[in-house]
Design an enzyme around this catalytic site. Structure first.
Site, PDB file in Angstrom:
ATOM      1  N   SER A 145     -17.488 -24.523 -20.197  1.00 32.41           N
ATOM      2  CA  SER A 145     -16.976 -22.923 -20.334  1.00 32.41           C
ATOM      3  C   SER A 145     -17.074 -21.743 -19.397  1.00 32.41           C
ATOM      4  O   SER A 145     -18.934 -22.062 -18.674  1.00 32.41           O
ATOM      5  CB  SER A 145     -17.017 -22.132 -21.640  1.00 32.41           C
ATOM      6  OG  SER A 145     -16.015 -20.980 -21.021  1.00 32.41           O
ATOM      7  N   LYS A 172      14.759  -1.901   3.701  1.00 33.65           N
ATOM      8  CA  LYS A 172      15.751  -0.716   4.289  1.00 33.65           C
ATOM      9  C   LYS A 172      17.450  -1.298   5.055  1.00 33.65           C
ATOM     10  O   LYS A 172      17.989  -1.806   5.186  1.00 33.65           O
ATOM     11  CB  LYS A 172      15.531   0.612   4.680  1.00 33.65           C
ATOM     12  CG  LYS A 172      16.841   1.482   5.110  1.00 33.65           C
ATOM     13  CD  LYS A 172      15.988   3.419   5.394  1.00 33.65           C
ATOM     14  CE  LYS A 172      15.027   3.427   4.248  1.00 33.65           C
ATOM     15  NZ  LYS A 172      14.952   5.060   4.490  1.00 33.65           N
ATOM     16  N   ARG A 223      18.456  -0.786  -2.942  1.00 40.48           N
ATOM     17  CA  ARG A 223      17.045  -1.708  -3.446  1.00 40.48           C
ATOM     18  C   ARG A 223      16.701  -1.857  -4.748  1.00 40.48           C
ATOM     19  O   ARG A 223      17.522  -0.674  -4.964  1.00 40.48           O
ATOM     20  CB  ARG A 223      15.624  -1.328  -2.150  1.00 40.48           C
ATOM     21  CG  ARG A 223      15.149   0.134  -3.117  1.00 40.48           C
ATOM     22  CD  ARG A 223      14.641   0.926  -2.379  1.00 40.48           C
ATOM     23  NE  ARG A 223      14.025   1.912  -2.604  1.00 40.48           N
ATOM     24  CZ  ARG A 223      13.086   3.146  -2.286  1.00 40.48           C
ATOM     25  NH1 ARG A 223      12.982   3.183  -0.680  1.00 40.48           N
ATOM     26  NH2 ARG A 223      13.106   4.333  -2.357  1.00 40.48           N
ATOM     27  N   TYR A 243      -8.280 -23.956 -20.912  1.00 43.90           N
ATOM     28  CA  TYR A 243      -7.527 -22.322 -21.783  1.00 43.90           C
ATOM     29  C   TYR A 243      -8.732 -21.525 -20.402  1.00 43.90           C
ATOM     30  O   TYR A 243      -8.568 -22.126 -20.042  1.00 43.90           O
ATOM     31  CB  TYR A 243      -8.019 -22.587 -22.995  1.00 43.90           C
ATOM     32  CG  TYR A 243      -9.928 -22.342 -23.836  1.00 43.90           C
ATOM     33  CD1 TYR A 243     -10.317 -21.313 -23.404  1.00 43.90           C
ATOM     34  CD2 TYR A 243     -10.599 -23.303 -23.730  1.00 43.90           C
ATOM     35  CE1 TYR A 243     -11.757 -20.985 -23.531  1.00 43.90           C
ATOM     36  CE2 TYR A 243     -11.919 -23.710 -23.771  1.00 43.90           C
ATOM     37  CZ  TYR A 243     -12.300 -22.281 -23.731  1.00 43.90           C
ATOM     38  OH  TYR A 243     -13.345 -22.621 -23.714  1.00 43.90           O
ATOM     39  N   GLY A 252       8.553   6.903   0.794  1.00 39.57           N
ATOM     40  CA  GLY A 252       7.437   8.158   0.851  1.00 39.57           C
ATOM     41  C   GLY A 252       6.275   7.945   2.118  1.00 39.57           C
ATOM     42  O   GLY A 252       5.321   9.029   2.069  1.00 39.57           O
ATOM     43  N   CYS A 307     -14.696 -18.222 -19.285  1.00 39.25           N
ATOM     44  CA  CYS A 307     -14.794 -17.135 -19.921  1.00 39.25           C
ATOM     45  C   CYS A 307     -15.090 -16.225 -19.635  1.00 39.25           C
ATOM     46  O   CYS A 307     -15.649 -14.837 -19.406  1.00 39.25           O
ATOM     47  CB  CYS A 307     -15.680 -17.152 -21.223  1.00 39.25           C
ATOM     48  SG  CYS A 307     -17.052 -17.798 -20.821  1.00 39.25           S
ATOM     49  N   MET A 337       6.042   6.531   4.908  1.00 38.32           N
ATOM     50  CA  MET A 337       6.580   6.691   6.061  1.00 38.32           C
ATOM     51  C   MET A 337       7.119   7.836   6.350  1.00 38.32           C
ATOM     52  O   MET A 337       8.374   8.027   5.807  1.00 38.32           O
ATOM     53  CB  MET A 337       6.464   5.054   6.683  1.00 38.32           C
ATOM     54  CG  MET A 337       5.339   4.382   6.779  1.00 38.32           C
ATOM     55  SD  MET A 337       6.245   3.095   7.967  1.00 38.32           S
ATOM     56  CE  MET A 337       6.860   2.169   6.858  1.00 38.32           C
ATOM     57  N   ARG A 377      14.765   6.050  10.407  1.00 36.80           N
ATOM     58  CA  ARG A 377      14.306   6.165   8.923  1.00 36.80           C
ATOM     59  C   ARG A 377      13.228   4.835   9.482  1.00 36.80           C
ATOM     60  O   ARG A 377      13.538   3.876  10.095  1.00 36.80           O
ATOM     61  CB  ARG A 377      14.709   6.005   7.868  1.00 36.80           C
ATOM     62  CG  ARG A 377      15.650   6.924   7.937  1.00 36.80           C
ATOM     63  CD  ARG A 377      16.709   6.597   6.913  1.00 36.80           C
ATOM     64  NE  ARG A 377      17.555   7.571   6.688  1.00 36.80           N
ATOM     65  CZ  ARG A 377      17.354   8.353   5.787  1.00 36.80           C
ATOM     66  NH1 ARG A 377      16.703   8.168   4.351  1.00 36.80           N
ATOM     67  NH2 ARG A 377      18.958   8.898   5.516  1.00 36.80           N
ATOM     68  N   HIS A 434       8.045  12.403  -6.300  1.00 34.93           N
ATOM     69  CA  HIS A 434       6.939  11.833  -5.789  1.00 34.93           C
ATOM     70  C   HIS A 434       5.917  11.299  -6.814  1.00 34.93           C
ATOM     71  O   HIS A 434       5.499  10.046  -6.860  1.00 34.93           O
ATOM     72  CB  HIS A 434       6.631  12.688  -4.603  1.00 34.93           C
ATOM     73  CG  HIS A 434       5.127  11.460  -4.097  1.00 34.93           C
ATOM     74  ND1 HIS A 434       4.059  11.485  -5.237  1.00 34.93           N
ATOM     75  CD2 HIS A 434       4.925  10.514  -3.203  1.00 34.93           C
ATOM     76  CE1 HIS A 434       3.587  10.728  -4.181  1.00 34.93           C
ATOM     77  NE2 HIS A 434       3.726   9.700  -3.436  1.00 34.93           N
TER      78      HIS A 434
END
Lengths: 946, 946
Positions: free
Chosen positions: A821, A74, A388, A908, A153, A888, A155, A144, A503
């Site tokens: 693998s 902010k 923002r 892969y 929300g 895997c 803080m 703030r 919210h």
């Protein structure tokens, strides 16, 4: 100080600066920097800059947009906007360093820094021409929080600070509006009481409710001056009663106490919870922004609003947002009054609308991203309070990214890097089947897309409690940050109040949960655990369905369908595919899984678990016959019966995969997993009829099962008789499986259809184990091919690397194996000595207490297990140049792990079908992130791994 | 060919040469070459020399002593002796290569080689002046096996070959002794029938027994010519009946068939068993020695004997052996007649005795080792049949080695290298307590020293069957090679017949089993499973005690005492200590263990398992209290009660160790191990009296135990909540243990007694785990030292490296840990993925089928687990120069593993008290074996590890 400090559990009061830091740091999930957007969490904390206040006013700011770590998002945004000539109320930012110093100094701001506060307030007084605490024309400020990463929300914020009995009169005089002044004052006292002094909001709210009931009025706006004065008096009494101290009149006391409350809010439970959920380091601290108040509630020429430069739900390029006239910002965000869509402003205040549109468009171009902004109109003057990067749904994120590439705002690589792969998950969740017939019992705002059915619960705790066992939907009047754990555990959220930026909506979108907001027709009764729509009562545990894309609420379960993936999605994924080096395969045990994965872009099957085919109802009795066999001959007879089943499965899978590689693992789990539980058999024995002619035989058969169960019992089955150890001691099992695979492959080959089987031997620890099984594979394959008269059939024989020894001796193993693998589940278990089934007892404790930085079963333990993977790969490739190497384990779908696999040079990754798009994107991001490594090797390496 | 081949299970008939070789080779336990005496098992087999016959006669031989691999030990010895001018009957050796070619050629000697047999027989005919098959003066030969490593009695031999109905007459004429000729002939037929044709010995023996019964005579020597002719007739009938073929008259057929039988005997079950027990590769093959027969049974101027240049039981420098006049060698070795001590020969044949003594003394000097020789006197002419390094007891081996160093025959290093460390075990076994009173019921020959009590069994099978559960003593008329598995499973051996060089005696000494031989007073009845001494009957399962050092046999159990170690032993071990670099510590949990280990030369305790102290009867209820505690306070209360016990234990151990380092491991096993079994509690619940006033309370308490047992149940406890994971979740446990250790140490320190505690944290996988526990150790230690006012107390804090991850990240761990101790049991389990408790199901199969070369729980898996050890050590030392690194798994007592530990640069090994001398010797041998590495680093490294 007149205020009582809130208890601060997480922080030691007497700890010296350094120690606190180390401790806090240690408690953070610090995954490797390369794979996170927040790459230098400690930078701000370790070197002090010496400058703790950053001023901004009238087109000139001390800070810049780059100083997010120091000023918070902010503060940096305010500085940037100020510098860019955007009208921003002047003020200053107290840096995050001060927050850390505060924590390091027994929860006190060091005196020298504290002293400078007055200096900066004087500067603000000079700029505005008002004085802080001036009874005639008081300067009022907002206080703030603002941290490096947005935590909406999470803080606390205090508005209208500087008001007291005297300045109240000044404000009233200056604005010629006593009601306005009183309303501000009562808001200030209740906010201060709540945020700074820790008194429950409801305590203040109930005073208003009572006054309204007494006065028989419904709207806050109908409260008269006298009512407000009574409310203020009662507020002050509450504070005196609850804290033992009077409400502070001195504006500087107010300011200091509020500042410290913001600092402390960094460690409140909901902030901690939010950080944990979002992987935000806890040592960043928050900045404090002190900014001149502007008033949206100075009459109908004033107002306040929030908005986005594009639609954050769909990504459509439309000006999007909401505003309320004659209101302060909290009224919009909290969802207490339902706001107007922002286009309405064009009618009501055309020039303000035009100015707002022009400024935000500029901001979007400047930041090259969708902007989420807050503004206030004070008596026809526009102030931007914040801008923002806008939170957006992943659908929107992809559309915006693709659009911005087309608009030449960003590059393809930037577009790829903007999407958190984890979020793609949300695109793949079901929506309502359009053919389904259902009655809509209520409609709210379509706050977060997707559809979900579940049992209703009315508190976050209840959702958490039941959410693991059943799909749960959280139903609330409105949500607040305390509900965050419950929202996380729910499949959907329904609220009675609040807009699309409330919210509930913001958090649900971020979490990818379907959400219907502001369904005003429903009345929620949390105490009775039910909600009502007209006369219809829905009680806890009853099932409803939400459509987050339309806002519809239905009773019962409505059928859902797979999502259609958008054109932008395909476009976006094709860019990812262009960039990535890693191939992406899937773990699929059935033709259905395989089909799904192909749709999601899988390039092969990396793991087909044959044993999953054993569990089907028509097969498990045969499998049990095999296990109970007394001789190799009996075992062979059972295996002969299994063969056609296995073969049929493989034929289908090969058909689906159309020549893409299919890695089939031979039998892996210990045999006891296929037998019933001993208790079940005991029940059967008790149920036997002794008069039955075959009683003795049946009894003997059941007792034999019990004996076999006991024989097969192991103290540590994880390290017991399983994997290739089964195929070695019972070679006929491997023989049957290979026969099924090769016969299936021959069936396709004879039809001239492409087929590419890869036979994978599990749990090899010594090359001799592999040799033993390879001999069987080659022998049976030759036999089947000769019988089926198939001359050429390309197939590979490889192994899982899941035992540490296999990785350590990978050079030996690779002399025999054609592919590796990494089975990272078992490799993690053995390398770390954690039984996944049992580790819960200490692993959660370990992660909560920072003994381990993160759960190694979720993301590869790169320092430990990762060493073995890198070593195994390198030794393997050194011994066999064309060795194909993949992974895997379940880590195959984890972006951090995929980044690691990319870096160590695997060919892969293989993951569950629904993770395939995530893996494709994560693989592309890995390539971009590690681009400095050799781009040249890409083509050759990719060719090799195909 | 007229003979039926014996079935050859182990060898594929059609396998080509190469394949058979590989297969046989794969079946061998090939431990690393460096640590075995047989270092190049495959050399002889892979390159063919082209020369297959090695002739020796009249002071000149084709071969040399160095050609053991090609000629076998016996053949090389005969060549060497011939070359040295020792009188040896002439002959030739068919090489081991031919044996392997035989196996590679469908069990036939390749024709070209076979053809040369005649040529060499002709050469022999020329040297002796006799002709093979000559009816007038026939050349007779012996055909004997002979492999690289001595396998006494394991393989078959045929004597008197060349006799048939015609040559018999010639022999009779030439020696003027028809009875002698007939006796030879019947011996030859029965040996041939048994060895070559596979007919049971007893079948032939029963013919003689019947003849003697019929003739009412007792001794074989009383059999008359006619009796012998009858016997020969019956023998030939037996052969015809059993094989369907006539006994071959053609001497060359006899020779070829006998040669092949020797080759085949290489793979008979008892040879395979012997090789497995003695780690001898199975692909070496046997040579065949064809040698002119000399006759010890040509009257009383003839004889035969065996002997040693020193006493093989005690090592005393005395001419030792036995002979029989008018007998063939088999009569001595088989123990059928009790022979005379060799000193007697000095009286009976003084010049022969003198010549024999002179030759054997020369041979001992030549070979620089005690010689085991065989000789025959043929009509006053001495022939040496064989000489080889004498098998000896380990007591003798040490005495001989020490004596030979004093005699300057060998160096100290050679002395050290001559003793197999494993054999030291035998020195440490108990002997009879001299204060014990007992009655001797029988006396035999003291064939193998040591004492043992056990239940008697009468067949090898029964001993094998019961030997695992109880101490078993094998009682036999006489033993033969078929009994070898039974001897291995027995604690002692008792025979009724046979001398100190009989099969039973030789094998028992080699195995280190106590053995009483030739106890003529006992009558063994195997069928009835009992033996008799006079009227006393001892039945299967009854207990007797043997004293192998005196030959005494006692009923029941006689108390035993620890052995006194000889002066030579101390001398010998002191040389080992001079040489070795590795320190040797012991694993000891009690002061008694510690004391024992100190006696055996331990230089510290490498592992003291504190949990073993928890199991004592007076403590386990308190431990259970701790586990059942509902709160940290309750847990603390239980721990407070445990503290004094632990402290007392530590004080005692510290006192015993007198300042030597004592490594104490904090609690390791999962808590459930301390709780009773659920079934036990259920029984207690059922036994509760419902009328009892406290019934409800008692029931609740017991149910709580059940609940806790269920809570603590783990699927894979090996990888579960144990080790430091306990001390982390329950820090109060670590606190108590550290408090006990440091308080104990302070007690000694305050008395100015040296004390050196090392606190070891188990199961560390991540440095943070260690940090967590180290913080506790340091904090509590400081607290205790402050309280006890002890200013300086040197203690170390280190960790077990037993999780693969700990080895992989040893650099990180070493930044915090002051020492490492490799816990190779767990490290092996996790690195190889073997649960030691469960692996039986496949591990035995793996070893038998050469999937694994040896049991990794017995000897470190150097290729896999060893990599982690080397890596852990190197990374650790790189991070902390003075890091002390040891090993405390059960591998610490295994010589091959010790050699490995030496090579990878560990500082110490720790093993059970009884293995300490073995470890000291093995460490010295490791130093000698790897001497080429830097001798210079020795001093510094040793200093560091102290």
């Amino acid at each position: 100080m007149p205020t009582k400090k809130k208890p601060q559990k997480a922080v030691a009061k007497k700890a010296p600066v350094k120690k606190t830091k180390t401790k806090t740091q240690a408690k953070v999930k610090t995954k490797p920097a390369s794979s996170k957007t927040h790459s230098q969490p400690e930078a701000a904390a370790t070197t002090l800059s010496g400058k703790y206040y950053y001023f901004f006013a009238k087109g000139k700011a001390d800070g810049t947009a780059q100083m997010k770590g120091l000023l918070g998002g902010k503060g940096a945004g305010l500085a940037e906007m100020t510098n860019a000539g955007v009208p921003v109320p002047p003020g200053f930012t107290i840096t995050t360093e001060v927050c850390n110093l505060y924590y390091g100094n027994s929860l006190e701001v060091p005196r020298a820094i504290d002293r400078d506060l007055e200096k900066h307030m004087h500067k603000l007084e000079k700029v505005t021409g008002r004085k802080f605490g001036d009874p005639n024309d008081p300067l009022l400020v907002s206080v703030r929080s603002g941290s490096k990463f947005s935590m909406p929300g999470m803080m606390d914020t205090v508005l209208n600070l500087g008001l007291n009995a005297e300045t109240l009169e000044g404000l009233a005089r200056k604005t010629n509006n006593m009601r306005f002044a009183l309303d501000n004052y009562r808001r200030f006292i209740s906010m201060f009481g709540n945020v700074v002094l820790g008194i429950d909001k409801d305590v203040f709210e109930s005073v208003i409710t009572k006054t309204k009931t007494d006065q028989r009025i419904k709207q806050d706006s109908s409260l008269q001056e006298n009512d407000l004065r009574g409310i203020i008096r009662k507020y002050k009494q509450i504070i005196k009663r609850k804290t033992g101290e009077s409400f502070p009149d001195d504006p500087y006391v107010q300011l200091r106490v509020a500042r410290d409350a913001v600092f402390r809010s960094w460690h409140n439970p909901r902030a901690i919870s939010y950080r944990r959920l979002h992987d935000i380091p806890s040592d960043l601290g928050t900045a404090v922004n002190v900014q001149v108040m502007v008033f949206g509630n100075m009459g109908n020429n004033s107002g306040t609003g929030v908005g986005f430069t594009r639609n954050p739900a769909t990504g459509d390029k439309e000006f999007y947002g909401e505003y309320l006239l004659n209101a302060q910002g909290e009224d919009v965000v909290a969802g207490i009054r339902n706001p107007q869509p922002i286009v309405q402003l064009a009618q009501e205040m055309p020039s303000i609308y035009k100015q707002l549109k022009s400024i935000t468009t500029r901001l979007e171009k400047h930041y090259r991203d969708i902007q989420d902004f807050e503004f206030t109109i004070e008596q026809n003057e526009l102030f931007m309070l914040q801008t923002r990067a806008g939170k957006r749904t992943v659908q929107a994120a992809i559309k915006i990214a693709v659009d911005m590439v087309k608009e030449k705002l960003i590059t393809k690589a930037e577009a790829i890097q903007r999407i958190d792969p984890q979020n793609l998950d949300r695109l793949l969740h079901p929506s309502l089947n359009p053919k389904a017939k259902y009655d809509v019992v209520a409609t709210g705002l379509p706050a977060s897309p997707g559809a979900a059915s579940g049992r209703v619960y009315f508190t976050a705790e209840d959702v958490v409690k039941h959410g693991a066992k059943t799909s749960a939907i959280l139903v609330r009047e409105e949500t607040n940050p305390d509900d965050i754990e419950g929202m996380n555990a729910a499949v959907g959220i329904l609220t009675a109040r609040g807009g699309r930026t409330s919210h509930a909506a913001v958090v649900a979108r971020q979490m990818g949960k379907c959400c219907v907001c502001g369904a005003e027709a429903i009345r929620v009764n949390t105490a009775r655990k039910q909600f009502q729509i007209g006369k219809l009562i829905i009680k806890e545990g009853e099932v409803i369905t939400l459509n987050g894309s339309t806002g519809d609420v239905m009773l019962g379960t409505v059928p859902t369908i797979e999502p259609e993936l958008s054109g932008e999605f395909s476009q976006f994924m094709s860019w990812a595919d262009e960039i990535r080096r890693l191939n992406v395969r899937t773990n699929a045990d059935t033709p259905r899984d395989a089909e799904q994965a192909i749709k999601f872009g899988a390039e092969g099957i990396g793991l087909c678990r044959t044993e999953h085919m054993f569990f089907a109802e028509d097969r498990i009795p045969i499998v049990q016959e095999m296990i109970l066999a007394d001789s190799p001959e009996e075992r062979q007879a059972a295996l002969d019966k299994l063969l056609p089943f296995q073969k049929k499965d493989f034929v289908k899978i090969f058909q689906v995969m159309k020549g893409l590689p299919v890695t089939i693992r031979t039998l892996d789990p210990p045999l006891h997993e296929f037998l019933p539980r001993k208790e079940e058999i005991r029940v059967k024995i008790e149920a036997l009829d002794k008069k039955d002619e075959e009683y003795e035989e049946k009894l003997e058969a059941l007792q034999k099962v019990i004996r076999r169960i006991e024989e097969l019992k192991e103290l540590n089955p994880m390290l017991g008789h399983r994997g290739c150890r089964l195929g070695i001691v019972y070679p006929e099992i491997t023989e049957m499986q290979v026969r099924a695979i090769i016969e299936a492959a021959c069936t396709l080959a004879r039809d001239k259809k492409p087929v590419c089987p890869e036979i994978m031997i599990p749990l090899v620890g010594h090359v001799n184990e592999f040799r033993h099984q390879k001999e069987i594979v080659v022998r049976i394959a030759n036999e089947v091919m000769a019988k089926r008269k198939v001359k050429k059939l390309d197939y590979l024989i490889g192994t899982m690397i899941e035992i540490p020894r296999a990785a350590l001796t990978a050079d030996e193993v690779a002399q025999e194996a054609e592919f590796f693998s990494f089975g990272t589940n078992d490799l993690t278990q053995m390398t770390m000595g954690f039984s996944r089934d049992d580790a819960g007892k200490f692993l959660n404790y370990y992660i909560e207490n920072a003994i381990l930085p993160y759960d190694p079963f979720v993301s590869i333990d790169q320092d430990g297990v990762g060493q073995l993977i890198a070593m195994g790969r390198d030794k393997g490739v050194a011994a066999r140049k064309d060795l194909k190497v993949g992974i895997c384990g379940e880590h195959g779908g984890d972006p951090d792990s995929i980044d690691f696999c990319h870096r160590v040079g695997l060919d892969y990754i293989s993951c569950s079908p629904y993770r395939v798009p995530i893996a494709r994107l994560a693989a592309a991001q890995a390539e971009l992130r590690n681009a400095s490594s050799k781009a040249s090797s890409k083509a050759s390496s990719k060719a090799r791994s195909k």
